[in-house]
Design a protein around this motif. Sequence first.
Motif, PDB file in Angstrom:
ATOM      1  N   GLU A 146       0.850  -1.196   0.000  1.00 15.24           N
ATOM      2  CA  GLU A 146       0.000   0.000   0.000  1.00 15.24           C
ATOM      3  C   GLU A 146       0.881   1.239   0.000  1.00 15.24           C
ATOM      4  O   GLU A 146       1.709   1.425   0.893  1.00 15.24           O
ATOM      5  N   LEU A 147       0.710   2.078  -1.002  1.00 12.84           N
ATOM      6  CA  LEU A 147       1.469   3.317  -1.134  1.00 12.84           C
ATOM      7  C   LEU A 147       0.511   4.498  -1.072  1.00 12.84           C
ATOM      8  O   LEU A 147      -0.436   4.566  -1.861  1.00 12.84           O
ATOM      9  N   SER A 148       0.773   5.426  -0.152  1.00 13.35           N
ATOM     10  CA  SER A 148      -0.077   6.608   0.003  1.00 13.35           C
ATOM     11  C   SER A 148       0.796   7.855  -0.062  1.00 13.35           C
ATOM     12  O   SER A 148       1.731   8.005   0.743  1.00 13.35           O
ATOM     13  N   ARG A 149       0.508   8.708  -1.046  1.00 12.20           N
ATOM     14  CA  ARG A 149       1.215   9.980  -1.209  1.00 12.20           C
ATOM     15  C   ARG A 149       2.734   9.765  -1.257  1.00 12.20           C
ATOM     16  O   ARG A 149       3.491  10.491  -0.604  1.00 12.20           O
ATOM     17  N   CYS A 150       3.168   8.796  -2.022  1.00 10.88           N
ATOM     18  CA  CYS A 150       4.584   8.467  -2.153  1.00 10.88           C
ATOM     19  C   CYS A 150       5.115   8.957  -3.500  1.00 10.88           C
ATOM     20  O   CYS A 150       4.353   9.288  -4.402  1.00 10.88           O
ATOM     21  N   GLU A 151       6.429   8.980  -3.620  1.00 12.23           N
ATOM     22  CA  GLU A 151       7.096   9.279  -4.880  1.00 12.23           C
ATOM     23  C   GLU A 151       7.809   8.015  -5.343  1.00 12.23           C
ATOM     24  O   GLU A 151       8.582   7.417  -4.588  1.00 12.23           O
ATOM     25  N   ILE A 152       7.532   7.600  -6.567  1.00 14.06           N
ATOM     26  CA  ILE A 152       8.194   6.423  -7.133  1.00 14.06           C
ATOM     27  C   ILE A 152       8.782   6.791  -8.485  1.00 14.06           C
ATOM     28  O   ILE A 152       8.239   7.642  -9.195  1.00 14.06           O
ATOM     29  N   PRO A 153       9.890   6.163  -8.878  1.00 10.59           N
ATOM     30  CA  PRO A 153      10.501   6.485 -10.174  1.00 10.59           C
ATOM     31  C   PRO A 153       9.792   5.754 -11.303  1.00 10.59           C
ATOM     32  O   PRO A 153       9.006   4.818 -11.082  1.00 10.59           O
ATOM     33  N   GLY A 154      10.061   6.167 -12.517  1.00  6.90           N
ATOM     34  CA  GLY A 154       9.539   5.445 -13.662  1.00  6.90           C
ATOM     35  C   GLY A 154      10.121   4.039 -13.729  1.00  6.90           C
ATOM     36  O   GLY A 154      11.268   3.815 -13.322  1.00  6.90           O
ATOM     37  N   MET A 155       9.322   3.099 -14.209  1.00  7.17           N
ATOM     38  CA  MET A 155       9.746   1.696 -14.330  1.00  7.17           C
ATOM     39  C   MET A 155      10.053   1.074 -12.977  1.00  7.17           C
ATOM     40  O   MET A 155      10.810   0.096 -12.894  1.00  7.17           O
ATOM     41  N   TRP A 156       9.484   1.590 -11.903  1.00  6.79           N
ATOM     42  CA  TRP A 156       9.851   1.105 -10.563  1.00  6.79           C
ATOM     43  C   TRP A 156       9.507  -0.368 -10.379  1.00  6.79           C
ATOM     44  O   TRP A 156      10.261  -1.121  -9.764  1.00  6.79           O
ATOM     45  N   PHE A 157       8.351  -0.795 -10.886  1.00  9.57           N
ATOM     46  CA  PHE A 157       7.923  -2.172 -10.698  1.00  9.57           C
ATOM     47  C   PHE A 157       8.602  -3.140 -11.672  1.00  9.57           C
ATOM     48  O   PHE A 157       8.406  -4.350 -11.553  1.00  9.57           O
ATOM     49  N   ARG A 158       9.359  -2.621 -12.616  1.00  7.67           N
ATOM     50  CA  ARG A 158      10.004  -3.496 -13.590  1.00  7.67           C
ATOM     51  C   ARG A 158      11.195  -4.189 -12.944  1.00  7.67           C
ATOM     52  O   ARG A 158      12.053  -3.557 -12.332  1.00  7.67           O
ATOM     53  N   ARG A 159      11.242  -5.506 -13.086  1.00 11.28           N
ATOM     54  CA  ARG A 159      12.297  -6.282 -12.456  1.00 11.28           C
ATOM     55  C   ARG A 159      13.637  -5.990 -13.100  1.00 11.28           C
ATOM     56  O   ARG A 159      13.769  -5.974 -14.327  1.00 11.28           O
ATOM     57  N   ALA A 160      14.640  -5.755 -12.249  1.00 11.87           N
ATOM     58  CA  ALA A 160      15.988  -5.480 -12.747  1.00 11.87           C
ATOM     59  C   ALA A 160      16.601  -6.748 -13.324  1.00 11.87           C
ATOM     60  O   ALA A 160      16.348  -7.850 -12.851  1.00 11.87           O
ATOM     61  N   THR A 161      17.407  -6.570 -14.346  1.00 13.55           N
ATOM     62  CA  THR A 161      18.116  -7.687 -14.957  1.00 13.55           C
ATOM     63  C   THR A 161      19.612  -7.404 -14.923  1.00 13.55           C
ATOM     64  O   THR A 161      20.045  -6.254 -14.867  1.00 13.55           O
ATOM     65  N   GLY A 162      20.382  -8.469 -14.947  1.00 16.94           N
ATOM     66  CA  GLY A 162      21.830  -8.297 -14.906  1.00 16.94           C
ATOM     67  C   GLY A 162      22.439  -9.009 -13.722  1.00 16.94           C
ATOM     68  O   GLY A 162      21.748  -9.587 -12.880  1.00 16.94           O
ATOM     69  N   PRO A 163      23.772  -8.932 -13.575  1.00 25.25           N
ATOM     70  CA  PRO A 163      24.463  -9.653 -12.503  1.00 25.25           C
ATOM     71  C   PRO A 163      24.145  -9.140 -11.110  1.00 25.25           C
ATOM     72  O   PRO A 163      24.308  -9.851 -10.129  1.00 25.25           O
ATOM     73  N   ASP A 164      23.682  -7.876 -10.998  1.00 24.32           N
ATOM     74  CA  ASP A 164      23.412  -7.307  -9.680  1.00 24.32           C
ATOM     75  C   ASP A 164      22.027  -7.674  -9.152  1.00 24.32           C
ATOM     76  O   ASP A 164      21.729  -7.441  -7.985  1.00 24.32           O
ATOM     77  N   SER A 165      21.158  -8.209  -9.990  1.00 24.52           N
ATOM     78  CA  SER A 165      19.791  -8.522  -9.560  1.00 24.52           C
ATOM     79  C   SER A 165      19.757  -9.934  -8.991  1.00 24.52           C
ATOM     80  O   SER A 165      19.601 -10.915  -9.709  1.00 24.52           O
ATOM     81  N   THR A 166      19.959 -10.023  -7.674  1.00 24.83           N
ATOM     82  CA  THR A 166      20.020 -11.325  -7.011  1.00 24.83           C
ATOM     83  C   THR A 166      18.751 -11.637  -6.228  1.00 24.83           C
ATOM     84  O   THR A 166      18.491 -12.797  -5.933  1.00 24.83           O
ATOM     85  N   SER A 167      17.977 -10.621  -5.881  1.00 25.92           N
ATOM     86  CA  SER A 167      16.786 -10.851  -5.071  1.00 25.92           C
ATOM     87  C   SER A 167      15.551 -10.915  -5.953  1.00 25.92           C
ATOM     88  O   SER A 167      15.456 -10.232  -6.973  1.00 25.92           O
ATOM     89  N   ALA A 168      14.605 -11.752  -5.529  1.00 27.83           N
ATOM     90  CA  ALA A 168      13.354 -11.895  -6.277  1.00 27.83           C
ATOM     91  C   ALA A 168      12.347 -10.886  -5.753  1.00 27.83           C
ATOM     92  O   ALA A 168      12.201 -10.718  -4.542  1.00 27.83           O
ATOM     93  N   PRO A 169      11.626 -10.187  -6.623  1.00 30.10           N
ATOM     94  CA  PRO A 169      10.619  -9.231  -6.170  1.00 30.10           C
ATOM     95  C   PRO A 169       9.428  -9.956  -5.553  1.00 30.10           C
ATOM     96  O   PRO A 169       9.215 -11.149  -5.807  1.00 30.10           O
ATOM     97  N   PRO A 170       8.645  -9.274  -4.753  1.00 32.91           N
ATOM     98  CA  PRO A 170       7.477  -9.923  -4.145  1.00 32.91           C
ATOM     99  C   PRO A 170       6.427 -10.282  -5.182  1.00 32.91           C
ATOM    100  O   PRO A 170       6.270  -9.594  -6.192  1.00 32.91           O
TER     101      PRO A 170
END
Length: 329
Positions: A146-170
């Motif tokens: 739940e997000l209320s009156r928050c600031e989020i960047p563009g593509m925030w929900f897009r899963r990161a790819t590459g060697p640094d993306s080790t954690s799975a999103p919820p």
Amino acid sequence: MSRKRKWVPGMAAALGRPSLDALPDSLLLEILSQLPLRERLRGARVCRRWRRLVQDKVLWRHVDLTPYEISSRILWHLLRHHLRNNVRTLKVRGTLCSSRKQEFLSPALLQALGKQCPGLQRLCLVCADLRRLPYDFMPSSLMTLELSRCEIPGMWFRRATGPDSTSAPPQLKHLFIYEVPSFSDWHLLDVSSQTRLQTLTLCGTYRVTDAGLQRAAPHLEALEHLTLRQCILTDFATHFIGRYMKQLRTLEFSDAPSLTDAGLACLVPLKYLETLCLASCAKLSCDAIVTVGQALPQLRNLNLSGISFDDQAIRKIQASLPNCCFSPP
């Protein structure tokens, strides 16, 4: 000269006086659960028994920190000393609307939260600046965000790819967005294509358009509860709701001045719909509401508040939908 008697815990009960010491732990826990968090933590200073009770896992299942301005230091302290695997809900308010702007969440803190609280299912963030916080660092156990009156960047929900993306999103099941102006069509598409949402609430998200809902709708076939309040959507949106979201049980399409009878007719395929809210949809006619209501066999609750109907129209709707609880204008 008489000497003052030293007070010891349990003395009031021994003397027959009313005392909290005489109450069982279960009742004291119920009392402590009604206290705000700050007062509850202060109660740990009373005695050893109260300190033990304050640390009981029952009191830390649902933690609401929104009444307080929380810093990163305080969150780390709570995480080290109180937040454990029994936490199910965490609500936190940031400083986005305060003169003291500071980051209270960090990737390291979120990672620690995920490890320390593997049972965390619901996270509510209020006035949080998330533009430097990757979505992939959210605890993977989350089912509700739940997000209320928050600031989020563009593509925030897009899963990161590459060697640094080790954690799975919820794998979210329930998403609530309240007055997040940056939430757009692309956010909706990204989050809907990654998870099978059951609940979606969008309130005041004016960047979500008919075209965005069209792209996301094929990914929302499992949706059971949909709320669209104060969104800039038209009849075009209801067409895709009726076409793809046929499992809906509750639908709120309120404060939508562009919704007309033609758009309302697109909801006829929703055969499982039980609750329909059309508050402040001023262009709808009595006849169209009756026609759609009669075509929805499971409809039991109808909210038409904010629509100007005369008494005759109200009586017609009530008579035509006898099995439906009706909230009149």
